[in-house]
Design a protein around this motif. Structure first.
Motif, short mmCIF file in Angstrom:
data_model
loop_
_atom_site.label_atom_id
_atom_site.label_comp_id
_atom_site.label_asym_id
_atom_site.label_seq_id
_atom_site.Cartn_x
_atom_site.Cartn_y
_atom_site.Cartn_z
N MET A 246 -5.75 9.57 -12.74
CA MET A 246 -6.09 8.82 -11.55
C MET A 246 -5.46 7.43 -11.62
O MET A 246 -5.36 6.85 -12.70
N LEU A 247 -5.05 6.92 -10.48
CA LEU A 247 -4.39 5.62 -10.40
C LEU A 247 -5.29 4.63 -9.67
O LEU A 247 -5.85 4.94 -8.62
N GLY A 248 -5.44 3.42 -10.23
CA GLY A 248 -6.20 2.36 -9.60
C GLY A 248 -5.33 1.13 -9.41
O GLY A 248 -4.63 0.70 -10.33
N VAL A 249 -5.38 0.54 -8.21
CA VAL A 249 -4.52 -0.60 -7.88
C VAL A 249 -5.37 -1.71 -7.28
O VAL A 249 -6.19 -1.45 -6.39
N THR A 250 -5.18 -2.93 -7.76
CA THR A 250 -5.87 -4.09 -7.19
C THR A 250 -4.96 -4.78 -6.19
O THR A 250 -3.76 -4.93 -6.41
N LEU A 251 -5.56 -5.22 -5.08
CA LEU A 251 -4.81 -5.86 -4.00
C LEU A 251 -5.39 -7.23 -3.69
O LEU A 251 -6.61 -7.41 -3.66
N PHE A 252 -4.52 -8.19 -3.43
CA PHE A 252 -4.93 -9.50 -2.93
C PHE A 252 -3.80 -10.06 -2.08
O PHE A 252 -2.71 -10.32 -2.56
N ARG A 253 -4.05 -10.16 -0.78
CA ARG A 253 -3.04 -10.64 0.15
C ARG A 253 -1.71 -9.91 0.00
O ARG A 253 -0.65 -10.53 -0.13
N PRO A 254 -1.72 -8.59 0.00
CA PRO A 254 -0.45 -7.88 -0.21
C PRO A 254 0.49 -8.06 0.96
O PRO A 254 0.08 -8.09 2.12
N GLY A 255 1.77 -8.18 0.64
CA GLY A 255 2.80 -8.23 1.67
C GLY A 255 3.20 -6.84 2.11
O GLY A 255 2.80 -5.84 1.51
N PRO A 256 4.01 -6.74 3.16
CA PRO A 256 4.41 -5.42 3.68
C PRO A 256 5.08 -4.55 2.62
O PRO A 256 4.83 -3.34 2.55
N GLU A 257 5.94 -5.16 1.77
CA GLU A 257 6.64 -4.37 0.77
C GLU A 257 5.68 -3.84 -0.29
O GLU A 257 5.88 -2.75 -0.83
N GLN A 258 4.62 -4.58 -0.57
CA GLN A 258 3.64 -4.13 -1.55
C GLN A 258 2.78 -3.00 -0.99
O GLN A 258 2.43 -2.06 -1.71
N VAL A 259 2.46 -3.06 0.29
CA VAL A 259 1.73 -1.97 0.93
C VAL A 259 2.58 -0.70 0.93
O VAL A 259 2.09 0.39 0.62
N GLU A 260 3.86 -0.84 1.24
CA GLU A 260 4.74 0.32 1.25
C GLU A 260 4.90 0.91 -0.14
O GLU A 260 4.98 2.13 -0.31
N ARG A 261 4.96 0.05 -1.14
CA ARG A 261 5.07 0.52 -2.52
C ARG A 261 3.84 1.35 -2.91
O ARG A 261 3.96 2.38 -3.57
N LEU A 262 2.65 0.89 -2.50
CA LEU A 262 1.44 1.63 -2.80
C LEU A 262 1.42 2.97 -2.07
O LEU A 262 0.99 3.99 -2.63
N CYS A 263 1.89 2.99 -0.82
CA CYS A 263 1.98 4.26 -0.11
C CYS A 263 2.91 5.23 -0.83
O CYS A 263 2.62 6.43 -0.93
N ALA A 264 4.00 4.70 -1.36
CA ALA A 264 4.93 5.55 -2.11
C ALA A 264 4.30 6.08 -3.39
O ALA A 264 4.50 7.25 -3.75
N LEU A 265 3.52 5.25 -4.07
CA LEU A 265 2.83 5.71 -5.27
C LEU A 265 1.84 6.82 -4.95
O LEU A 265 1.66 7.76 -5.72
N ALA A 266 1.20 6.70 -3.79
CA ALA A 266 0.21 7.71 -3.40
C ALA A 266 0.84 9.07 -3.18
O ALA A 266 0.16 10.11 -3.30
N SER A 267 2.13 9.08 -2.86
CA SER A 267 2.81 10.36 -2.64
C SER A 267 3.58 10.82 -3.86
O SER A 267 4.35 11.78 -3.78
N ALA A 268 3.37 10.14 -5.00
CA ALA A 268 4.16 10.43 -6.20
C ALA A 268 3.53 11.47 -7.11
O ALA A 268 4.02 11.69 -8.22
N GLY A 269 2.42 12.08 -6.69
CA GLY A 269 1.86 13.18 -7.46
C GLY A 269 0.64 12.85 -8.29
O GLY A 269 0.20 13.67 -9.09
N PHE A 270 0.06 11.65 -8.14
CA PHE A 270 -1.17 11.33 -8.85
C PHE A 270 -2.33 12.16 -8.27
O PHE A 270 -2.34 12.49 -7.08
N ALA A 271 -3.31 12.48 -9.13
CA ALA A 271 -4.45 13.26 -8.67
C ALA A 271 -5.19 12.53 -7.55
O ALA A 271 -5.65 13.14 -6.59
N ALA A 272 -5.32 11.23 -7.68
CA ALA A 272 -5.96 10.42 -6.65
C ALA A 272 -5.54 8.97 -6.87
O ALA A 272 -5.22 8.56 -7.99
N VAL A 273 -5.55 8.19 -5.79
CA VAL A 273 -5.22 6.78 -5.86
C VAL A 273 -6.35 5.98 -5.23
O VAL A 273 -6.75 6.26 -4.09
N ILE A 274 -6.90 5.03 -6.00
CA ILE A 274 -7.96 4.16 -5.53
C ILE A 274 -7.43 2.73 -5.52
O ILE A 274 -6.85 2.29 -6.51
#
Length: 296
Positions: free
Chosen positions: A1-29
């Motif tokens: 499982m993947l856990g990510v902390t966010l604070f004032r994320p920019g557009p590129e950081q949001v997109e990076r997290l979306c890409a990680l969510a589609s990278a095959g992890f069991a779940a992303v929180i």
């Protein structure tokens, strides 16, 4: 499982997290500590990210605790932690899971396994001091502590060691937790099989052979406060306390010099040292307000 902390994320950081969510992890929180851009929550949900939030900045420690609790409730055995700036290599999770399995097979109870730190352009890579007396295992080296971002936490060990200190809020959180893990019979290991770049602050201050991150004043103050408070904790090794007693004044002096010797900066650092000595912890009084931004 993947856990990510966010604070004032920019557009590129949001997109990076979306890409990680589609990278095959069991779940992303992900935990939003404030300032999530308008529309980003919906975008993350569509990508399959479970988003946690209290609508305000609870600090990195509490964000990590909330993510760990959600992962435990979902039945996960291990949790890979990242911050929003992380650019993990594709083989990070596999390399850390392999390292965790090797340590278990060797009878070494590791609470956390992390990658080697790599420098990002314009940033100083963190250094993890070796743990004296602990056995190495091939390319796996025992270290005093690891950065949380990029590290794989064993959730059974996390339940025994306990949560990250919420009153530390942001700086020194992983250091205190790893020292606590060592004191309870667990270990922290770094693998040289994989590396991840780290970005701390907005550049690097260099002088007299010392390099330290250039950070906002509230971050430097919180770091100084927590480091001084840690001197009273019995599980923090005496050798580390003595080294910090010599090093912290140098860091504070370099930070003040880098600010242009501004009196207000010196007063803030002195107040932070006083707060650490008196045990006045919690959110820093000069914490920036968490105001959301719009995505383009």
């Amino acid at each position: 499982m993947l856990g990510v902390t966010l604070f004032r994320p920019g557009p590129e950081q949001v997109e990076r997290l979306c890409a990680l969510a589609s990278a095959g992890f069991a779940a992303v929180i992900a935990f939003d500590n404030g300032g999530l851009p308008a529309g980003a929550a919906e975008r993350l949900a569509r990508a399959g990210v479970t988003l946690l939030s209290e609508g305000t900045n609870l600090g990195i420690a509490e964000a990590l605790n909330r993510i760990a609790a959600a992962a435990q409730a979902a039945g996960a055995g291990a949790l890979l932690l990242l911050d929003q700036d992380a650019e993990p290599p594709g083989d990070l999770a596999a390399a850390l899971l392999t390292a965790q399995d090797r340590l278990r097979a060797a009878g070494i109870p590791a609470a956390v396994v992390g990658p080697a730190p790599a420098p990002a352009p314009g940033h100083k890579a963190p250094a993890y001091p070796p743990r004296p007396g602990a056995p190495g295992h091939g390319d796996l080296a025992p270290v005093q502590f690891l950065a949380t971002s990029g590290s794989l936490v064993d959730l059974a060990a996390f339940a025994r060691v306990g949560p990250f200190r919420g009153d530390f809020f942001i700086d020194g959180v992983e250091l205190e937790w790893c020292f606590r893990a060592w004191s309870l019979g667990y270990s922290c290991y770094q693998t040289r099989a994989v590396a991840i770049p780290h970005r701390v602050g907005g550049g690097t201050i260099r002088a007299f052979g010392i390099a330290m991150p250039r950070q906002p004043l509230f971050r430097m103050g919180t770091y100084l406060r927590n480091a001084i408070y840690a001197w009273r904790l019995p599980h923090v090794p005496l050798r580390w306390k003595l080294a910090q007693a010599a090093y912290l004044p140098l860091q504070a002096g370099l930070y003040w010099a880098d600010s242009g010797w501004r009196p207000a900066v010196l007063l803030r650092l002195l107040a932070a040292a006083r707060d650490g000595a008196l045990g006045r912890l919690g959110p820093p009084r000069d914490l920036p307000r968490d105001e959301p931004r719009d995505l383009p």
